[in-house]
Design an enzyme around this catalytic site. Sequence first.
Site, PDB file in Angstrom:
ATOM      1  N   ARG B 146      71.882  40.235  65.454  1.00  0.00           N
ATOM      2  CA  ARG B 146      70.668  40.810  64.873  1.00  0.00           C
ATOM      3  C   ARG B 146      69.803  41.563  65.856  1.00  0.00           C
ATOM      4  O   ARG B 146      68.845  42.210  65.456  1.00  0.00           O
ATOM      5  CB  ARG B 146      69.865  39.710  64.173  1.00  0.00           C
ATOM      6  CG  ARG B 146      70.691  39.017  63.117  1.00  0.00           C
ATOM      7  CD  ARG B 146      69.899  38.125  62.199  1.00  0.00           C
ATOM      8  NE  ARG B 146      70.813  37.481  61.262  1.00  0.00           N
ATOM      9  CZ  ARG B 146      71.444  36.333  61.484  1.00  0.00           C
ATOM     10  NH1 ARG B 146      71.229  35.670  62.595  1.00  0.00           N
ATOM     11  NH2 ARG B 146      72.260  35.839  60.602  1.00  0.00           N
ATOM     12  N   GLY B 207      75.123  25.148  61.582  1.00  0.00           N
ATOM     13  CA  GLY B 207      74.681  24.077  60.679  1.00  0.00           C
ATOM     14  C   GLY B 207      75.722  23.652  59.662  1.00  0.00           C
ATOM     15  O   GLY B 207      75.603  22.601  59.041  1.00  0.00           O
ATOM     16  N   GLU B 208      76.756  24.457  59.501  1.00  0.00           N
ATOM     17  CA  GLU B 208      77.831  24.092  58.568  1.00  0.00           C
ATOM     18  C   GLU B 208      78.980  23.393  59.296  1.00  0.00           C
ATOM     19  O   GLU B 208      80.047  23.158  58.728  1.00  0.00           O
ATOM     20  CB  GLU B 208      78.345  25.349  57.858  1.00  0.00           C
ATOM     21  CG  GLU B 208      77.529  25.720  56.623  1.00  0.00           C
ATOM     22  CD  GLU B 208      76.090  26.068  56.924  1.00  0.00           C
ATOM     23  OE1 GLU B 208      75.880  26.934  57.790  1.00  0.00           O
ATOM     24  OE2 GLU B 208      75.182  25.463  56.338  1.00  0.00           O
ATOM     25  N   ASN B 274      69.290  23.681  57.884  1.00  0.00           N
ATOM     26  CA  ASN B 274      69.622  22.560  57.013  1.00  0.00           C
ATOM     27  C   ASN B 274      70.185  21.375  57.793  1.00  0.00           C
ATOM     28  O   ASN B 274      70.848  21.545  58.806  1.00  0.00           O
ATOM     29  CB  ASN B 274      70.663  22.999  55.976  1.00  0.00           C
ATOM     30  CG  ASN B 274      71.967  23.435  56.625  1.00  0.00           C
ATOM     31  OD1 ASN B 274      72.092  24.577  57.053  1.00  0.00           O
ATOM     32  ND2 ASN B 274      72.938  22.527  56.709  1.00  0.00           N
ATOM     33  N   ASP B 317      70.800  23.096  51.079  1.00  0.00           N
ATOM     34  CA  ASP B 317      71.028  24.116  52.110  1.00  0.00           C
ATOM     35  C   ASP B 317      69.886  25.124  52.175  1.00  0.00           C
ATOM     36  O   ASP B 317      70.113  26.317  52.288  1.00  0.00           O
ATOM     37  CB  ASP B 317      72.370  24.840  51.866  1.00  0.00           C
ATOM     38  CG  ASP B 317      72.765  25.725  53.038  1.00  0.00           C
ATOM     39  OD1 ASP B 317      72.266  25.492  54.155  1.00  0.00           O
ATOM     40  OD2 ASP B 317      73.573  26.652  52.836  1.00  0.00           O
ATOM     41  N   ASP B 319      67.698  26.149  54.500  1.00  0.00           N
ATOM     42  CA  ASP B 319      67.252  26.294  55.893  1.00  0.00           C
ATOM     43  C   ASP B 319      65.818  26.822  55.957  1.00  0.00           C
ATOM     44  O   ASP B 319      65.438  27.697  55.185  1.00  0.00           O
ATOM     45  CB  ASP B 319      68.108  27.334  56.616  1.00  0.00           C
ATOM     46  CG  ASP B 319      69.555  26.943  56.746  1.00  0.00           C
ATOM     47  OD1 ASP B 319      69.990  26.734  57.885  1.00  0.00           O
ATOM     48  OD2 ASP B 319      70.259  26.881  55.710  1.00  0.00           O
ATOM     49  N   ARG B 344      62.672  29.239  52.168  1.00  0.00           N
ATOM     50  CA  ARG B 344      63.887  29.338  51.341  1.00  0.00           C
ATOM     51  C   ARG B 344      63.823  28.409  50.131  1.00  0.00           C
ATOM     52  O   ARG B 344      64.463  28.645  49.115  1.00  0.00           O
ATOM     53  CB  ARG B 344      65.100  28.994  52.230  1.00  0.00           C
ATOM     54  CG  ARG B 344      66.450  29.265  51.615  1.00  0.00           C
ATOM     55  CD  ARG B 344      67.493  29.408  52.712  1.00  0.00           C
ATOM     56  NE  ARG B 344      68.854  29.166  52.231  1.00  0.00           N
ATOM     57  CZ  ARG B 344      69.938  29.246  53.004  1.00  0.00           C
ATOM     58  NH1 ARG B 344      69.831  29.545  54.289  1.00  0.00           N
ATOM     59  NH2 ARG B 344      71.142  29.019  52.500  1.00  0.00           N
TER      60      ARG B 344
END
Lengths: 266, 549
Positions: B146, B207-208, B274, B317, B319, B344
Site C-alpha cells: 500500500r 490474522g487468518e 480480528n 472477522d 478487524d 468495520r
Amino acid sequence: MLRKALHAGIIGLLINGMIGSVPALSGQEQDNPYNTGQDIQSGEQLFGRNCSRCHGLEAGGGERGPNLRTGEFQHASTDAGLFAVISDGIPNTEMVGVGRNRSEQSIWQLVAYLRSLNSEVRVEVAGNPSIGEELYGGKGDCSSCHMIDAEGGRHGPDLSTIGDRRSPDELLSDLLTPNARVQQRWWTMRVVHQDGTEVEGLRMNEGTYSVRILDAEDNLWSFLKRDLRQSERTETSSMPAYGESFTSGELEDLVAYLYGLSRGIR
Amino acid sequence: MKHYAIFTLFVLLFPVSLESQDSRQRNADTNQPAPSFSLITNERLLNSDAEPQNWLMYSGNYFSQRYSGLDQINNENAAELELQWAFQLRALDRAETTPVVVDGVMYVTESPSNVIALDAKTGSQYWRYNHNLPEDLNFCCGRNNRGIAVLGDKLYMSTLDAHLISLDAKTGSVLWDVEVADEAAGYSKTAAPLVVGDKIITGIAGGEFGIRGFVDAYDAQNGKRLWRLYTIPGPEHPDNKSWSGDSWRTGGSPTWMTGSYDPELNLVYWGTGNPGPDWNGDVRLGDNLYSDAVLAINPDTGELKWYFQFTPHDIHDWDSTQIPILADSEFGGQSRKLMLWPNRNAFFYVLDRETGEFLLGKPYARQTWAKGLDEKGRPIRIPGTSPSVEGTTVSPSIGGGTNWFSPSYSPRTDLLYVMAYDGETTYYIREDEYIAGERFTGGGGVTPLPAATYASAVRAISPQTGDLEWEYPVQPRSTAGVLSTAGDLVFSGTIDGFFFALDGNTGEERWHINLGSRVHAGPMSYMVDGRQYVAIAAGNVLFTFAVKE
C-alpha cells in the site's frame, strides 16, 4: 559433419520457436531483468525444488540430466534461450518446461542461478583482498562513486555482490578499460535549460520527451526535452582507467577484494 | 481555520503559475528550475500541512486525515478535470497503493513489493526496485502493497515476505533488509510504515494464520528492532485472562494497516485485527484483548498507554484495522482532541484520544448484530447472531461496514467521509486445528443474495452527533478510499472502475470518469510547478488528473 549441422539447425529452429512463445522477449538480446544476488538465491531454491532431481543437487549432473555448471548449454547460448528451454522444455526429451506453473520472474531467476554457477566456480586470485580494500577506500577513491552495503556514492553500480557477477578477469578488464562495457544507466548527460540553468550528471533514464539526471551533488532532476536549449550525452564511463595509476600488484589486490564481494562469502 | 491560514501563507509563498508550461520544479524565491526531492526531516513530517504540494506519508499527515490543503481544483472547475498521465504497473494484481510525493518525485509501490520513483509531473521513471520473494508464500488476501514511508533520503517499505526494507530515495539501492517475522508461519506485511522521530513503526498481517500480532519499532538508520508491543498480552499480564486456555498463542490480532501519531501527546495509534480463529469463538472464550481495538502507544518505549476495544470477542472477522483519524474539533461544547473511527462492525465511534474515553457511537452502515452500544461503548449483542453450522445471516458483511480503505476528514467542513457498505453475510462455524503456516479461520461466509442486492455509499458524518449529513450512493459497491481537499471536494471510486469528485458540503457530484478497472486504493493530491494533481490507482494503472490548462 552433416549430422552435426543438421542438429544445430534443428536446435536453432527450436530455440527460435520457443522464443516466439515468450511475449516479453525481443529476440535473443533480451537481458535478464532479474539478475541480482537475491534473484540468484531464489533461483537456487527453485532449482532445488524443480530441477535437482534430474540435474543433481547443485546442478552438477544426475542420472537423467546433464551437468549445468560448465557454462556451456547444449540447447541455448543466451539468457533468452535458457529462458525458453526452462519455460517450455525440450521436445522429445525428458526435459519438461516449468512455464505453465511458474511466473516469468521465477524462470529468469533460474536463468540467473544457472549463469551464476559458471562464475561461481571460484578461482584462486593472487592479490591480497585486505590491501585491495584499503586501495578501494583510499588511493582508488572507489567509494565516492560506488556503494557497498549501503556505504558509498550513488554515481556507479552498487558493488555489494559484484563478485557473484564478474570473474576476476572481467573485473580486471573493467578496471583497465571502463569504457568497454558501459550500461546506459551510467552514461552522463549535460543539459542547458532555456533559462540558462545548466545541469550535468548521470543519465538515470531518458525517453522521447524527457530525461532524468542525478547531478554531482546527488540532486534529482527531470526535464522535458522541449524546455532544453542544449543537450549532450556522453556514452562513456565516468570511471577512470586504473592501468596507469595502479601497479599490476595493486590491481591484483583490488580485484581480489572486489571478487570477494559475494553473497556466498559475506 | 488553522488550515486556511496555512494555505493562504502557502499561496503567497508559491505564486500559482497556471500558465506555466515548464517541465521543472521551480525555486520559490528565484523562480529558477530547482532539483526534485530534498531531505525529509522530522520537522517537515511534523509540519506536513505547511507544504500541501507534497504528500509525505500514506495518509497525508500524522493525523491521517487524507486531506489535501490544495484548492486549485475546486467545486468551480472540477468538471474540467482531465487525464495528465498514466503509469502501468507491471503486476496484474489490483493496486492498493497510495503514492508519496516529495518535491516533484513520486514513489509508488507495485505488487507484490516493488517501488518505482517517477517524475510526478510526467510519470516518467527515475528508478525501479524489484523485491524478490520466496516461492509458496503464505498470505491471506492478495499480493498487496500500500505504500512507502520516507525520512531523510531513505524510503521504508513492508514486503510480502514479512521483511522491512530501506532504500536509497535517489537510486533505489537497498540500504538494509530485516526480517520482521517468519513468513513460513503465515506472517506477511503489506502496509506503509509510519516514521516517528528516528523510528520506523510498523505492523504485521496474518490474522487468518493464527499468528500473534504486534507493533514494532525499528531504528531508521540500521533496521535494528527497538521495541515490540504484542497485541495479545502474555500470561504475565492480567489481560491475558481474556483468552481461554492457551488460545492467546494463536489469537491473531494483527496490525495490517498504518497507524497515526499525535506529536503533542506523543502517542501513536494503531488498529488491531480480528482474533483467531476468525469465526469460531468457542475455542477462545473471553473478550480476546487487544483484538479489534485501537492501541495508544508511547513511541519512545512501545508502552501501551490505553486501549479501546470496539468488538470484544469478535466472531465475524470485523478487524479494527481502519486508519485512525485524529481531529481537533468541538465536542460537547468544548474543543477536544478526538479520534474518529468508522469501524468495520458498522458503528461510528468518537473517542477522546488523550484518554481513550468513549464519547459517542452510532451505526453508519446497515447492521443487525447489536442493539446499540452501552455507556462505555461496548456493543449490546442481539442473541442468535453468532456464526452457526447451518449459517447465520448478519449485517454487516465479512467485508464490514467499511474496511481498510481510508476514510477522510476535512477540517474545513468538519465532516468525516467514509465509504460505507450495506451488505450482509451468512456466517458459518467449523472446527479448525492450528497448523503453523496454514489457515486457521474456524468457519467462513457467503453472500446470501446476488451481489447487486447490496450497495455502498460515500457518507458524510458529523463528529459532534454521529449523524449523517449527506450520502452519495454507489452502485454496485465500492472498496475505494476517500480524499477530501481544501477545494471542498471529496474524491473516491467504484468497484466497476469509476472515479468521481463530489462537493464536500453537499455530496453533489461534480465529475466522474470511467477508468476501466476497479478502484481499490486511496486517492491523494499534490502539486508540481504550481499545478495541482489528483492521483488514483485503478486496476493496475496509476492515473493522474488536473484541470484543463
